[in-house]
Design an enzyme around this catalytic site. Structure first.
Site, PDB file in Angstrom:
ATOM      1  N   GLU A  24       0.824  -1.215   0.000  1.00 49.82           N
ATOM      2  CA  GLU A  24       0.000   0.000   0.000  1.00 49.82           C
ATOM      3  C   GLU A  24       0.855   1.261   0.000  1.00 49.82           C
ATOM      4  OE1 GLU A  24      -1.414   1.769   3.411  1.00 49.82           O
ATOM      5  OE2 GLU A  24      -0.893   0.141   4.774  1.00 49.82           O
ATOM      6  N   LYS A  85      -5.778  10.554   0.856  1.00 52.93           N
ATOM      7  CA  LYS A  85      -5.830   9.215   1.450  1.00 52.93           C
ATOM      8  C   LYS A  85      -7.080   8.544   0.886  1.00 52.93           C
ATOM      9  CE  LYS A  85      -6.571   7.023   5.972  1.00 52.93           C
ATOM     10  NZ  LYS A  85      -6.680   7.261   7.427  1.00 52.93           N
ATOM     11  N   VAL A 105      -5.357   0.287   3.047  1.00 51.89           N
ATOM     12  CA  VAL A 105      -5.464  -1.174   2.947  1.00 51.89           C
ATOM     13  C   VAL A 105      -6.686  -1.544   2.096  1.00 51.89           C
ATOM     14  CG1 VAL A 105      -5.950  -3.283   4.253  1.00 51.89           C
ATOM     15  CG2 VAL A 105      -4.197  -1.677   5.062  1.00 51.89           C
ATOM     16  N   ASP A 137     -16.578   5.148  14.431  1.00 47.45           N
ATOM     17  CA  ASP A 137     -15.383   5.109  13.587  1.00 47.45           C
ATOM     18  C   ASP A 137     -14.849   3.680  13.475  1.00 47.45           C
ATOM     19  OD1 ASP A 137     -13.022   5.449  12.216  1.00 47.45           O
ATOM     20  OD2 ASP A 137     -12.301   7.125  13.416  1.00 47.45           O
ATOM     21  N   SER A 139     -12.873   1.276  10.595  1.00 51.32           N
ATOM     22  CA  SER A 139     -12.164   1.378   9.318  1.00 51.32           C
ATOM     23  C   SER A 139     -12.845   0.553   8.228  1.00 51.32           C
ATOM     24  CB  SER A 139     -10.727   0.900   9.485  1.00 51.32           C
ATOM     25  OG  SER A 139     -10.065   0.916   8.235  1.00 51.32           O
ATOM     26  N   ALA A 140     -12.853   1.111   7.030  1.00 51.85           N
ATOM     27  CA  ALA A 140     -13.361   0.389   5.852  1.00 51.85           C
ATOM     28  C   ALA A 140     -12.498  -0.827   5.524  1.00 51.85           C
ATOM     29  CB  ALA A 140     -13.410   1.336   4.659  1.00 51.85           C
ATOM     30  N   ASP A 141     -11.318  -0.906   6.139  1.00 52.82           N
ATOM     31  CA  ASP A 141     -10.454  -2.084   5.906  1.00 52.82           C
ATOM     32  C   ASP A 141     -11.169  -3.380   6.299  1.00 52.82           C
ATOM     33  OD1 ASP A 141      -8.512  -0.230   5.229  1.00 52.82           O
ATOM     34  OD2 ASP A 141      -7.256  -0.591   6.992  1.00 52.82           O
ATOM     35  N   LYS A 158      -3.659  -2.147  14.579  1.00 55.37           N
ATOM     36  CA  LYS A 158      -2.842  -1.202  15.357  1.00 55.37           C
ATOM     37  C   LYS A 158      -3.339  -1.115  16.795  1.00 55.37           C
ATOM     38  CE  LYS A 158      -2.023   1.647  11.344  1.00 55.37           C
ATOM     39  NZ  LYS A 158      -3.216   1.184  10.647  1.00 55.37           N
TER      40      LYS A 158
HETATM   41  N1  PSU Z   1      -0.185   0.373   8.569  1.00 53.81           N
HETATM   42  C1  PSU Z   1       0.849   1.130   9.014  1.00 53.81           C
HETATM   43  N2  PSU Z   1       0.721   2.484   8.875  1.00 53.81           N
HETATM   44  C2  PSU Z   1      -0.375   3.078   8.257  1.00 53.81           C
HETATM   45  C3  PSU Z   1      -1.451   2.267   7.801  1.00 53.81           C
HETATM   46  C4  PSU Z   1      -1.295   0.911   7.982  1.00 53.81           C
HETATM   47  O1  PSU Z   1       1.837   0.607   9.550  1.00 53.81           O
HETATM   48  O2  PSU Z   1      -0.413   4.291   8.120  1.00 53.81           O
HETATM   49  C5  PSU Z   1      -2.678   2.888   7.120  1.00 53.81           C
HETATM   50  C6  PSU Z   1      -3.311   1.887   6.170  1.00 53.81           C
HETATM   51  O3  PSU Z   1      -3.380   2.476   4.895  1.00 53.81           O
HETATM   52  C7  PSU Z   1      -4.706   1.646   6.736  1.00 53.81           C
HETATM   53  C8  PSU Z   1      -4.998   2.971   7.330  1.00 53.81           C
HETATM   54  O4  PSU Z   1      -5.634   1.260   5.745  1.00 53.81           O
HETATM   55  O5  PSU Z   1      -3.743   3.279   7.997  1.00 53.81           O
HETATM   56  C9  PSU Z   1      -6.177   2.905   8.268  1.00 53.81           C
HETATM   57  O6  PSU Z   1      -6.800   4.150   8.286  1.00 53.81           O
HETATM   58  P1  PSU Z   1      -8.297   4.328   8.872  1.00 53.81           P
HETATM   59  O7  PSU Z   1      -8.162   3.965  10.319  1.00 53.81           O
HETATM   60  O8  PSU Z   1      -8.618   5.797   8.657  1.00 53.81           O
HETATM   61  O9  PSU Z   1      -9.198   3.423   8.096  1.00 53.81           O
HETATM   62 MN    MN Z   2     -11.875   5.868  10.383  1.00 51.94          MN
END
Ligand code: PSU
Ligand code: MN
Length: 305
Positions: A24, A85, A105, A137, A139-141, A158
């Protein structure tokens, strides 16, 4: 036809049937500061090559989905401070407008699937944020793992997230969460989370066989492989817990919301640990890249489907 643009190296790898691992780009533009982001992106690509696979870093540039970035493109992206993003919701709009941005992701999974790439390495996926019961909140992941057939190798979700809720949502969505080499779910910068992983497989061969079996069953969606950070590189959860709490409190106080939350928290934790979390983040991504390369190699050998 989707607007896909293959780098010469990836076009050749596809023609030759070589194993390819997707990477990614949001981790480059929003996850790490310059120049560590570029050094890491290059190191991760080298790690995949050293394991006998070909790296395909994915990003959107001027309305095209780039599968594989030539060195000068990678360097330019790493220096961009205002990159978009892009997740599932934004991808088509950005492409239709001819824009440039990094893929999360979720968006990287979509692009990898369009390009016929089955394995993808990252650091940690997005998940259910703490306080999601009021902020909503999530994530769409997670939804993407439920619908797009790509095996994603991450070091768990994370540790800034609500990990029990993230596991519950993944279970509801029918996403296999597979710890590699241990029973416990790893927590990104730490090997331990205090939570049992729902599934465990200890080899690239078994993970590849499970990936193929999902296809044979006609099940949509991918797999989340939770690969613990190497022992020498981890930060104990006890060190991080108060710092994560502090970063989250600051985000709340400053009204940080939506797409900005994850980049804000990662940056603050890098600062609060005086760079230690960044070093750990780099080590875990590289470790994930090596496992992903071995899975991709096995998939090209074992055509079970
Ligand atoms: N893994 C990492 N660092 C990052 C991410 C993943 O070590 O910055 C990113 C990925 O692109 C993941 C995003 O999809 O953080 C998640 O963001 P959100 O919580 O807004 O969906
Ligand atoms: Mn989010």
């Amino acid at each position: 036809m989707p607007p896909l643009s293959f780098s010469p190296e990836i076009a050749q790898a596809r023609a030759d049937g070589q194993p390819i691992v997707a990477l990614e780009s949001t981790i480059i533009t929003h996850g790490m500061p310059y120049p560590q982001n570029l050094e890491t992106a290059r190191a991760v690509e080298a790690d995949i090559r050293s394991e006998g696979a070909v790296p395909a870093t994915i990003a959107v540039m001027k309305g095209q989905i780039h599968i594989g970035l030539a060195p000068e493109r990678l360097a330019a992206l790493a220096r961009t401070s205002d990159a978009l993003k892009l997740s599932r919701a934004d991808l088509a709009v950005a492409l239709a407008r001819g824009q440039t941005g990094a893929t999360t992701v979720a968006a990287t999974m979509i692009c990898a699937a369009l390009a016929g790439i089955e394995v993808f390495a990252t650091g940690g996926i997005g998940g259910v944020h703490r306080g999601a019961e009021t902020s909503f909140d999530i994530s769409a992941d997670l939804q993407e793992l439920a619908q797009t057939r790509v095996t994603v190798v991450a070091a768990g979700a994370k540790a800034i997230l609500d990990l029990p809720k993230t596991l519950e949502v993944l279970e509801t969505l029918g996403v296999p969460v597979i710890a590699c080499g241990q029973d416990e779910l790893p927590a990104f910068w730490s090997r331990e989370s205090g939570l049992a992983a729902p599934l465990r497989l200890d080899s690239a061969e078994e993970i590849a066989a499970a990936h193929r079996m999902r296809a044979r069953l006609g099940l949509p969606g991918g797999q989340l492989v939770a690969n613990p950070i190497p022992q020498a590189d981890e930060i104990p959860a006890s060190t991080l817990t108060p710092l994560i709490a502090k970063a989250i409190a600051e985000a709340t106080a400053q009204g940080i919301a939506a797409k900005a939350v994850t980049p804000f928290l990662l940056r603050r934790i890098h600062e609060l640990t005086e760079g230690a979390s960044l070093s750990a983040n780099i080590a875990l991504v590289r470790n994930n890249a090596r496992l992903a390369a071995r899975i991709a190699q096995t998939l090209t050998r074992v055509q079970l489907a």
